[in-house]
Design a protein around this motif. Structure first.
Motif, mmCIF file in Angstrom:
data_model
loop_
_atom_site.group_PDB
_atom_site.id
_atom_site.type_symbol
_atom_site.label_atom_id
_atom_site.label_comp_id
_atom_site.label_asym_id
_atom_site.label_seq_id
_atom_site.Cartn_x
_atom_site.Cartn_y
_atom_site.Cartn_z
ATOM 1 N N GLY A 45 -26.591 19.170 -18.683
ATOM 2 C CA GLY A 45 -28.006 19.182 -18.340
ATOM 3 C C GLY A 45 -28.841 18.258 -19.189
ATOM 4 O O GLY A 45 -30.029 18.053 -18.925
ATOM 5 N N VAL A 46 -28.242 17.686 -20.242
ATOM 6 C CA VAL A 46 -28.944 16.697 -21.060
ATOM 7 C C VAL A 46 -29.161 15.433 -20.227
ATOM 8 O O VAL A 46 -28.323 15.076 -19.406
ATOM 9 C CB VAL A 46 -28.131 16.370 -22.332
ATOM 10 N N ARG A 47 -30.263 14.772 -20.439
ATOM 11 C CA ARG A 47 -30.575 13.564 -19.683
ATOM 12 C C ARG A 47 -30.295 12.316 -20.517
ATOM 13 O O ARG A 47 -30.469 12.316 -21.731
ATOM 14 C CB ARG A 47 -32.045 13.558 -19.262
ATOM 15 N N GLY A 89 -31.945 18.917 -22.515
ATOM 16 C CA GLY A 89 -31.233 19.852 -21.647
ATOM 17 C C GLY A 89 -31.321 21.281 -22.118
ATOM 18 O O GLY A 89 -30.503 22.123 -21.749
#
Length: 536
Positions: free
Chosen positions: A355-357, A483
């Motif tokens: 979920g980290v961008r 995230g």
């Protein structure tokens, strides 16, 4: 109902979530377990509960700095602070008054604007202290340095060299001028210049992070994990001296091979209670002030036309490989060509299951057609408002603007346009390139000038953020970039990382915010800073 470890009361709490107003909440094991008002939360108070009543102070989610260099910065800030120097006479005076370290004169934070358009050379260093004292000055952008003839001799620097990246020993007729561009060149001095001992580095890092926590920071994205970084933060944590969270991203430089890529992947396993390695840092270009950015057309000096990676396809390959192995990527991209190439590269990079961008840092001159791509691609724009307000001028007479020319300088630091287009905008300081105090950055992000300097002409005033946008850049948007589902807001299930201001940052005039004390900083439900106001 189990008693809370801590209960916090405050007249104003900005939860950054919709719903009824909240004036109190309990904390257990570092997490908020309820929210409500004084009456509804009092049952959570037991014999061992610490009650923190902030009174008229305003509580927000803990502030997250989107970009700092806490460990690398220990070297970059060695010696005399030259950040307030405004011309060559002041530079010479400051150097003459500086204390030597093991026979060397070290300095940092020098703005190239002090040369007033003249070539950046070691001439004023020699004028100040003579030719025989080795002098090394790190320029404000940390991408360049100025070395005296004695320092160059000590490092064996006698002429130009080839580097894997777009670094340079600036020479005139084959003789070094003292100006060294980019890390590969500046690091040639590391083997000969004085360095701190391990104990001194640990003390300096502890004091730095304590100062950051005192300013309201609860977390920082640390864009380095070099040398002894892991050992330093682990030692601080073991002695309960790590007052904030750190999320590290080690460098990936030109010339990195597959074995080193895999080492970066392995580093992602390193972590502690308040720190972790979670990313990789690339640089697709350098700086506009140094003539090493990657622009679509040359600057006024005929420079900034090539990427930091001589073969940019190798950057693309490296980023895609690491992203496919679950590593969040961070790309320093300042010039328009660099930003475009980074966005194009990220357009087909593997999404991260965590979920980290993926992120792009700095984004200093941005064409219209690239503004919406951050939102379209889900790429975080990580920007530093004080790069704009401290190092450029509204009348465009500064070195950055002169090099770019009016058209590109008019595209400066487009924070508001990125937000209005739906992009995630994380804000930060880039310490030590600029001071880390978030109050100044929150204020400057709104004013587009230096807070407290009413005489300054704003730089693209239309790009000023609202107070809410600025705060979100340090809280909810910063957390989305990481995230994290538990940071950047206050409510049931949120982590108890909190910052309390003596004034309301959403209501106070920005010029007054910079003077307002930070009353409390809390990490994991534990106060890491309490101001004297808490004891009155």
């Amino acid at each position: 109902m189990s008693p809370a470890d801590t209960v916090v009361f405050a007249r104003t709490i900005h939860t950054l979530r919709p719903g009824a107003p909240v004036t109190a909440f309990p904390v257990h094991d570092g997490v908020a377990t309820a929210d409500g008002n004084h009456a509804s939360i009092r049952p959570h108070i037991g014999r061992g509960t610490e009650v923190i009543d902030l009174g008229a102070a305003t509580l927000t989610p803990g502030l997250i700095d989107g970009h700092i260099h806490p460990v690398m910065g220990l070297k970059l800030t060695a010696g005399v602070d030259l950040s307030s120097v405004t011309d060559l006479d002041e530079l010479i005076t400051a150097l003459r008054g500086a204390t030597l370290t093991d026979g060397w004169l070290l300095g940092w934070g020098l703005d190239p604007n002090v040369f007033d358009g003249r070539p950046v050379t070691h001439e004023p260093l020699v004028t100040a202290v003579g030719p025989d004292i080795p002098v090394v000055i790190t320029l404000f952008d940390a991408h360049s340095a100025l070395a005296s003839p004695a320092a160059l001799r000590a490092a064996g620097i006698t002429g130009p060299r080839e580097f894997a990246g777009n670094a340079e020993i600036v020479c005139t007729d084959g003789t070094p001028t003292g100006h060294l561009l980019e890390l590969e060149a500046t690091e040639l001095l590391d083997g000969v210049r004085p360095t701190d001992s391990a104990i001194e580095r640990r003390i300096r890092l502890r004091d730095l992070l304590t100062s950051m926590a005192t300013a309201g920071l609860t977390s920082g994205n640390a864009m380095d994990f070099e040398a002894d970084s892991g050992e330093l933060v682990a030692a601080l944590e073991d002695s309960d001296d790590l007052p904030m969270r750190l999320r590290f991203a080690p460098f990936c430089m030109p010339g990195t091979d597959r074995e080193q890529f895999d080492h970066i992947v392995d580093l992602q396993r390193r972590s502690g209670r308040r720190w972790r390695v979670d990313g990789v840092k690339f640089m697709i270009d350098g700086t506009i002030d140094g003539g090493t950015a990657w622009l679509e057309h040359a600057d006024a000096h005929g420079e900034s036309t090539v990427p930091f990676w001589p073969e940019p396809a190798e950057y693309r390959e490296a980023l895609h490989y690491l992203a496919a192995h679950g590593v969040p990527t961070v790309t320093h991209a300042i010039g328009d060509a660099g930003i475009r190439y980074a966005l194009d590269t990220l357009a087909d990079a593997a999404p991260l299951a965590s979920g980290v961008r993926h992120r792009i840092e700095h984004i200093e001159t941005l064409p219209d057609d690239l503004v919406p791509r951050f939102a379209e691609l889900g790429v975080v724009a990580s920007m530093q408002p004080t790069h704009c307000t401290l190092y450029t001028r509204g009348d465009q007479t500064d070195n950055w603007s002169v090099r770019l020319g009016k058209e590109r300088a008019d595209r400066a630091f487009r924070t508001r346009d990125i937000r209005d287009a739906g992009g995630v905008l994380a804000l930060g300081s880039d310490w030590p390139i600029a001071p880390f105090d978030p109050r100044h950055i929150l204020a400057d992000a709104q004013l587009r000038r230096r807070a407290g300097h009413l005489e300054d002409q704003p730089v693209r005033a239309d790009q000023g953020l609202t107070a809410s946008m600025a705060l979100e850049g340090y809280t909810s948007h910063a957390a989305r970039a990481e995230g994290s589902s538990t940071a950047g807001w206050i409510g049931v299930g949120s982590r108890a990382d909190l910052t309390a201001f003596a004034v309301d940052p959403l209501a106070a005039p920005p010029d007054e915010l910079i003077e307002a004390p930070v009353v409390l900083t809390m990490v994991d439900g534990e106060p890491v800073h309490r101001s004297e106001l808490m004891h009155r």
